[in-house]
Design a protein around this motif. Structure first.
Motif: not given
Length: 73
Positions: A9-15
């Motif tokens: 989820a953190k990486e999706v937010s960063e994406r």
């Protein structure tokens, strides 16, 4: 891409450059909206191919510049 098939989820937010917060992703999961995800125990993972399909579903196509210059709405 670097060979990963899933994002946290953190990486999706960063994406999405922070425009989708972790809280928003959490709310979307609770409401069963937003991008598809996989839940393994407590881990929530987002398949990259699902994110790419979600991007396409949310893509907005704009009018061409030529139509504007011809006086078309």
């Amino acid at each position: 891409m670097d060979g990963r098939k899933f994002l946290t989820a953190k990486e999706v937010s960063e994406r999405y450059r922070g425009s989708i917060s972790l809280g928003t992703l959490r709310n979307w999961r609770a409401k069963r909206i937003g991008p598809a995800y996989v839940k393994l125990g407590k881990a929530v993972l987002y398949p990259i191919d699902e994110l790419e399909m979600w991007d396409q579903k949310n893509k907005v196509t704009c009018r061409g510049v030529n139509a504007i210059h011809r006086g078309r709405p």
